[in-house]
Design a protein around this motif. Structure first.
Motif, mmCIF file in Angstrom:
data_model
loop_
_atom_site.group_PDB
_atom_site.id
_atom_site.type_symbol
_atom_site.label_atom_id
_atom_site.label_comp_id
_atom_site.label_asym_id
_atom_site.label_seq_id
_atom_site.Cartn_x
_atom_site.Cartn_y
_atom_site.Cartn_z
ATOM 1 N N UNK A 1 0.540 -0.919 0.036
ATOM 2 C CA UNK A 1 0.377 0.310 0.362
ATOM 3 C C UNK A 1 0.763 1.269 0.124
ATOM 4 N N UNK A 2 1.972 1.254 0.771
ATOM 5 C CA UNK A 2 2.952 2.083 0.892
ATOM 6 C C UNK A 2 3.914 2.577 0.080
ATOM 7 N N UNK A 3 4.470 1.063 -1.100
ATOM 8 C CA UNK A 3 4.946 1.659 -2.055
ATOM 9 C C UNK A 3 4.586 1.862 -3.533
ATOM 10 N N UNK A 4 2.834 1.845 -3.090
ATOM 11 C CA UNK A 4 2.049 1.921 -4.966
ATOM 12 C C UNK A 4 1.359 3.136 -4.448
ATOM 13 N N UNK A 5 1.526 3.583 -3.265
ATOM 14 C CA UNK A 5 0.237 4.810 -3.353
ATOM 15 C C UNK A 5 -1.191 4.532 -3.270
ATOM 16 N N UNK A 6 -1.441 3.111 -2.611
ATOM 17 C CA UNK A 6 -2.737 2.788 -2.648
ATOM 18 C C UNK A 6 -3.637 3.471 -1.254
ATOM 19 N N UNK A 7 -4.963 3.389 -1.940
ATOM 20 C CA UNK A 7 -5.696 4.009 0.006
ATOM 21 C C UNK A 7 -6.007 3.358 0.880
ATOM 22 N N UNK A 8 -5.466 2.846 1.975
ATOM 23 C CA UNK A 8 -5.211 2.186 3.148
ATOM 24 C C UNK A 8 -6.375 2.273 3.758
ATOM 25 N N UNK A 9 -6.821 3.450 3.615
ATOM 26 C CA UNK A 9 -8.454 4.170 3.995
ATOM 27 C C UNK A 9 -9.850 3.222 3.713
ATOM 28 N N UNK A 10 -10.070 2.704 3.019
ATOM 29 C CA UNK A 10 -11.087 3.303 2.011
ATOM 30 C C UNK A 10 -10.974 2.066 1.622
ATOM 31 N N UNK A 11 -10.291 0.624 2.153
ATOM 32 C CA UNK A 11 -10.677 -0.429 1.140
ATOM 33 C C UNK A 11 -11.464 -1.364 1.256
ATOM 34 N N UNK A 12 -12.050 -2.074 -0.230
ATOM 35 C CA UNK A 12 -13.468 -2.772 -0.305
ATOM 36 C C UNK A 12 -12.813 -4.083 -1.132
ATOM 37 N N UNK A 13 -13.116 -4.695 -0.265
ATOM 38 C CA UNK A 13 -13.390 -6.503 -0.291
ATOM 39 C C UNK A 13 -14.110 -6.997 -1.336
ATOM 40 N N UNK A 14 -13.418 -8.506 -1.587
ATOM 41 C CA UNK A 14 -14.499 -9.237 -2.200
ATOM 42 C C UNK A 14 -13.758 -10.444 -1.583
ATOM 43 N N UNK A 15 -15.311 -11.430 -1.303
ATOM 44 C CA UNK A 15 -14.613 -12.731 -0.901
ATOM 45 C C UNK A 15 -15.362 -14.050 -0.849
ATOM 46 N N UNK A 16 -15.246 -15.371 -1.465
ATOM 47 C CA UNK A 16 -15.265 -16.371 -1.559
ATOM 48 C C UNK A 16 -14.623 -17.049 -1.464
ATOM 49 N N UNK A 17 -14.575 -18.349 -2.067
ATOM 50 C CA UNK A 17 -14.161 -20.005 -1.465
ATOM 51 C C UNK A 17 -14.103 -20.666 -3.019
ATOM 52 N N UNK A 18 -13.540 -21.325 -2.405
ATOM 53 C CA UNK A 18 -12.493 -22.355 -3.494
ATOM 54 C C UNK A 18 -11.675 -23.958 -3.040
ATOM 55 N N UNK A 19 -11.958 -25.180 -3.224
ATOM 56 C CA UNK A 19 -11.663 -25.701 -2.583
ATOM 57 C C UNK A 19 -9.573 -26.308 -3.249
#
Length: 495
Positions: A146-164
């Motif tokens: 996050x720090x090196x690439x300049x990403x916003x760490x305060x507004x993370x939008x996640x995606x959750x799923x499962x697999x085998x």
């Protein structure tokens, strides 16, 4: 004596931060090495990673005395390479001994031709990692990204799923699980008796051949498709008799093994660990004998909860996800939570769990590590009324589609612009899952539940390091192109 890394450079050695990598390469090795190099260059990140690496040395080993072991940094490099490139240990050994750039990252010079790794050395050292240590390093890597690439760490939008993730097992049937169990019982007890000078099991090879012959006879028998009921009944009787002969033969050797184990215990002889292992396989054999008799002879249907699908990887589960062309998978489900930048923030190995049972825990655990998680999307498998209720206080926006017929209020929520937009972005998690499967998480070759969790954790860590390296590679290439264009522009103006 263990060192994190050799601080004093040798003659001909290149500092890791100055190793040149091919930015034009699209292979995963340079991308992973770029990510590792970025971690090494950043002093604070390097220090935190080194502090975690120090903890992987077992407590009963004095890190300051004894022969020098493999550097902890080298273990990290080789462990992530193995998973990210989906190699077995033989391939990893070849690369560690002969790949010039990898050897530079391991601290070797071009003059050290004779310093080669052994296969068992790699296995022993990579297995020092624990799932907890890997997860701690993964957090450091993601936050550094996050720090090196300049990403916003305060507004993370996640995606959750499962697999085998499949375990390294063959297709289970009652008879071949019994064969696996008795084969290990006879092999191990014959080995133990040979060490102790006992001749009781000197014909172990002949015994195994005799059991295998009975097993093959049962395996080849098929139920009759004839129209005559008499012919069907005769064939069924042959099948029952063959199973009984196989079970009786195995049972006789199980009893013989139990008697021998009892004698060794009473005499205080034998390796305790080996005896415990033999008793475990005896337990498996007795269970399979019981289930074969109940199913074939008595016509019972064995409940799913009583079945074991491997005598070696006992944590293996029979999973049916309803995929086209994949009626079942043998392994364990793994749930991952990815952010909008492609980093895997958190993963969880699901043992006897379903998606709806871990939805809240996935979000809560992720927020403990990254408090900037404000939104998370799921598919319908994670839905339950309780999950809908419990997730609302944790997230600014919960994207969890409901099952069945929707109420008017639910329709308004799921037809809203923000909900629809998030649902469309959710499909990107399938790309992350596919990448993980291509980079090691198609099938786990490591043994035991602990080995399974370590393998999954290393795959997630190595994937995140590669993502960091790939992003830095792209940024560097763009920067070089901009400089080149600026130089050409200034040249034209000067002309």
């Amino acid at each position: 004596m263990r060192k994190i890394i050799e601080n004093q450079l040798k003659i001909g050695q290149v500092d890791i931060s100055k190793i040149e990598l091919d930015l034009r390469s699209r292979d995963e090795i340079p991308q992973l090495l770029l990510g590792l190099q970025a971690i090494y260059k950043d002093r604070s990140t390097r220090q935190r990673v080194f502090e975690i690496l120090e903890k992987i040395v077992p407590d009963d080993i004095d890190a300051g005395n004894g022969r020098p072991g493999m550097d902890l940094w080298s273990i990290l490099v080789l462990g992530t390479l193995r998973l990210n490139c989906n190699w077995d240990y033989d391939k990893l050994l070849e690369i560690a001994n002969n790949h010039k750039t990898v050897r530079e990252f391991l601290g070797h010079t071009i003059y050290e031709f004779g310093e080669q790794y052994a296969l068992q050395t790699l296995k022993d050292n990579v297995s020092l990692f624990t799932p907890e240590h890997i997860d701690q390093i993964n957090q450091v890597v993601v936050k550094a990204g996050y720090k090196m690439l300049g990403y916003d760490k305060d507004s993370i939008k996640g995606r959750c799923d499962s697999f085998v993730v499949e375990t390294n097992v063959h297709y289970p049937t009652d008879i071949n699980l019994l064969w696996d169990a008795i084969r290990k019982v006879i092999t191990l007890i014959a080995m133990e008796c040979f060490i102790l000078g006992i001749t009781e099991w000197r014909q172990s090879d002949y015994i195994l051949c005799k059991i295998k012959k009975a097993f093959n006879l049962v395996r080849r028998l098929k139920r009759s498709n004839a129209k005559s009921e008499e012919r069907k009944a005769k064939k069924e009787e042959r099948i029952v008799q063959a199973h009984l002969q196989y079970v009786d033969l195995v049972g006789s050797y199980v009893e013989r093994a139990k008697f021998c184990i009892g004698f060794l215990k009473q005499a205080g002889m034998g390796n305790v660990g080996q005896i415990v292992m033999i008793e475990n396989f005896i337990m498996h054999a007795e269970r399979q004998i019981d289930q074969i008799i109940r199913r074939v002879v008595k016509g019972e249907k064995i409940p799913h909860s009583e079945k074991v699908f491997s005598v070696f990887e006992e944590h293996t589960e029979w999973i049916s996800k309803g995929k086209a062309g994949v009626p079942q998978e043998l392994g364990l489900k793994v749930c991952v939570l990815e952010d909008q930048y492609g980093f895997i923030l958190h993963h969880h190995v699901m043992v006897d769990q379903t998606d709806d049972q871990i939805a809240v825990a996935m979000v809560a655990d992720t927020q403990e590590k990254y408090n900037g998680l404000i939104r998370c999307s799921f598919d319908k498998g994670f839905h339950s009324p309780q999950n809908q209720k419990d997730l609302k206080p944790l997230l600014d926006q919960v994207v969890l589609p409901r099952k069945g017929r929707l109420s008017e209020k639910a329709k308004q929520i799921e037809n809203s612009e923000d909900f629809v937009h998030a649902r469309r972005q959710h499909a990107a998690v399938e790309s992350a899952i596919n990448a993980l499967e291509n980079h090691g998480l198609d099938r786990c070759p490591d043994h035991g539940l602990h080995g399974f969790k370590r393998y999954v954790g290393l795959a997630v860590l190595s994937r995140n390091i590669q993502k960091l390296g790939a992003a830095l590679q792209e940024q560097t290439i763009k920067r070089i192109k901009r400089r080149k264009k600026a130089a050409e522009r200034s040249f034209r103006l000067a002309a």
